[in-house]
Design a protein around this motif. Sequence first.
Motif, mmCIF file in Angstrom:
data_model
loop_
_atom_site.group_PDB
_atom_site.id
_atom_site.type_symbol
_atom_site.label_atom_id
_atom_site.label_comp_id
_atom_site.label_asym_id
_atom_site.label_seq_id
_atom_site.Cartn_x
_atom_site.Cartn_y
_atom_site.Cartn_z
ATOM 1 N N ASP A 9 -5.966 4.590 -4.846
ATOM 2 C CA ASP A 9 -4.918 5.523 -4.445
ATOM 3 C C ASP A 9 -4.278 5.056 -3.142
ATOM 4 O O ASP A 9 -4.972 4.787 -2.149
ATOM 5 C CB ASP A 9 -5.492 6.935 -4.251
ATOM 6 C CG ASP A 9 -5.947 7.555 -5.554
ATOM 7 O OD1 ASP A 9 -5.364 7.221 -6.593
ATOM 8 O OD2 ASP A 9 -6.889 8.366 -5.525
ATOM 9 N N VAL A 10 -2.953 4.940 -3.120
ATOM 10 C CA VAL A 10 -2.208 4.576 -1.915
ATOM 11 C C VAL A 10 -1.033 5.527 -1.767
ATOM 12 O O VAL A 10 -0.547 6.098 -2.747
ATOM 13 C CB VAL A 10 -1.697 3.113 -1.977
ATOM 14 C CG1 VAL A 10 -2.846 2.136 -1.969
ATOM 15 C CG2 VAL A 10 -0.823 2.895 -3.199
ATOM 16 N N SER A 11 -0.590 5.718 -0.550
ATOM 17 C CA SER A 11 0.575 6.559 -0.300
ATOM 18 C C SER A 11 1.834 5.706 -0.366
ATOM 19 O O SER A 11 1.772 4.500 -0.575
ATOM 20 C CB SER A 11 0.455 7.238 1.064
ATOM 21 O OG SER A 11 0.360 6.276 2.098
ATOM 22 N N SER A 31 5.470 3.819 0.731
ATOM 23 C CA SER A 31 5.789 2.847 1.766
ATOM 24 C C SER A 31 6.227 3.521 3.061
ATOM 25 O O SER A 31 6.923 4.527 3.058
ATOM 26 C CB SER A 31 6.905 1.914 1.269
ATOM 27 O OG SER A 31 7.332 1.048 2.298
ATOM 28 N N GLY A 55 -8.771 -1.730 -0.658
ATOM 29 C CA GLY A 55 -7.915 -0.553 -0.551
ATOM 30 C C GLY A 55 -6.978 -0.624 0.638
ATOM 31 O O GLY A 55 -5.802 -0.285 0.547
ATOM 32 N N GLN A 108 -2.878 -0.888 0.617
ATOM 33 C CA GLN A 108 -2.069 0.097 1.324
ATOM 34 C C GLN A 108 -1.071 -0.582 2.261
ATOM 35 O O GLN A 108 0.083 -0.167 2.378
ATOM 36 C CB GLN A 108 -2.964 1.046 2.115
ATOM 37 C CG GLN A 108 -2.199 2.169 2.812
ATOM 38 C CD GLN A 108 -1.486 3.083 1.845
ATOM 39 O OE1 GLN A 108 -2.115 3.794 1.075
ATOM 40 N NE2 GLN A 108 -0.153 3.056 1.857
ATOM 41 N N LYS A 109 -1.494 -1.665 2.926
ATOM 42 C CA LYS A 109 -0.585 -2.390 3.811
ATOM 43 C C LYS A 109 0.564 -3.018 3.017
ATOM 44 O O LYS A 109 1.714 -3.034 3.466
ATOM 45 C CB LYS A 109 -1.350 -3.467 4.589
ATOM 46 C CG LYS A 109 -2.232 -2.921 5.704
ATOM 47 C CD LYS A 109 -2.938 -4.035 6.431
ATOM 48 C CE LYS A 109 -3.758 -3.492 7.583
ATOM 49 N NZ LYS A 109 -2.899 -2.933 8.650
ATOM 50 N N VAL A 150 1.789 -1.858 0.239
ATOM 51 C CA VAL A 150 2.683 -0.769 -0.133
ATOM 52 C C VAL A 150 3.519 -0.338 1.066
ATOM 53 O O VAL A 150 4.719 -0.073 0.953
ATOM 54 C CB VAL A 150 1.876 0.423 -0.704
ATOM 55 C CG1 VAL A 150 2.773 1.628 -0.892
ATOM 56 C CG2 VAL A 150 1.247 0.038 -2.032
ATOM 57 N N ASN A 151 2.884 -0.272 2.240
ATOM 58 C CA ASN A 151 3.614 0.137 3.445
ATOM 59 C C ASN A 151 4.779 -0.793 3.750
ATOM 60 O O ASN A 151 5.816 -0.362 4.258
ATOM 61 C CB ASN A 151 2.661 0.162 4.652
ATOM 62 C CG ASN A 151 1.684 1.314 4.601
ATOM 63 O OD1 ASN A 151 1.845 2.252 3.815
ATOM 64 N ND2 ASN A 151 0.659 1.250 5.415
#
Length: 211
Positions: free
Chosen positions: A123-125, A127, A174, A178-179, A181-182
Amino acid sequence: MAIVDYRFDPFLNSFNVKPISGEVHKIPTNSPYEIKLVEVPQKTDPSTLRVAFSTGEALTEISAQPAQGQYWPDYLTTAHGIPDWNTGTILFNAADAGKTVVVSYNGIGTLVDSRIASQLTVDVSSSTQPDREAIVSSALSYDSQVSSGSGNIHSTRGRILTHRGIGAGTYTLGALLQKLVNLSHTQEYKQDNFSYNCNCDCNCGDDSGGS
């Protein structure tokens, strides 16, 4: 599945077991109500596997479909043809779904699922990269055009977007995803076509009011 950290001593014909305690898992809220231990538990009689709820209440080990407050370790599966190996899976009753359990056991190594690369979900948020724009004098190729202004004098310019990458360091899978995606973005090249009035006496074709 591949065997990792196979701690078998061929000279003593025995496993170099690793005592593991306090391993925390949450029983899934949907079927199958199974957890998978970090390592493969050693098969012993009597069993050295201990499972308790986070409240301290001990569960009972059985070798059949478990009722509430019971668990069934997968001792029947022989991984890679080795009798002492199993999948490290423990089955619970639906009545215990969603509860947290604490497990202690003697670990003998790890089974790694070869499908993990394509089936692992993280699970990632969204960007966190803001939009940035740079204007250049021209673009040799572009994805779209924007026109503005009016008049018979025309000019063209280009736009590009640039972003910083990921810094050096050690990351968990993970955290690294996430990085990525950011910093993720779509890059688009536009050509701007705009017109304006010169209002001068320079013989540009727009001598409508210059002095």
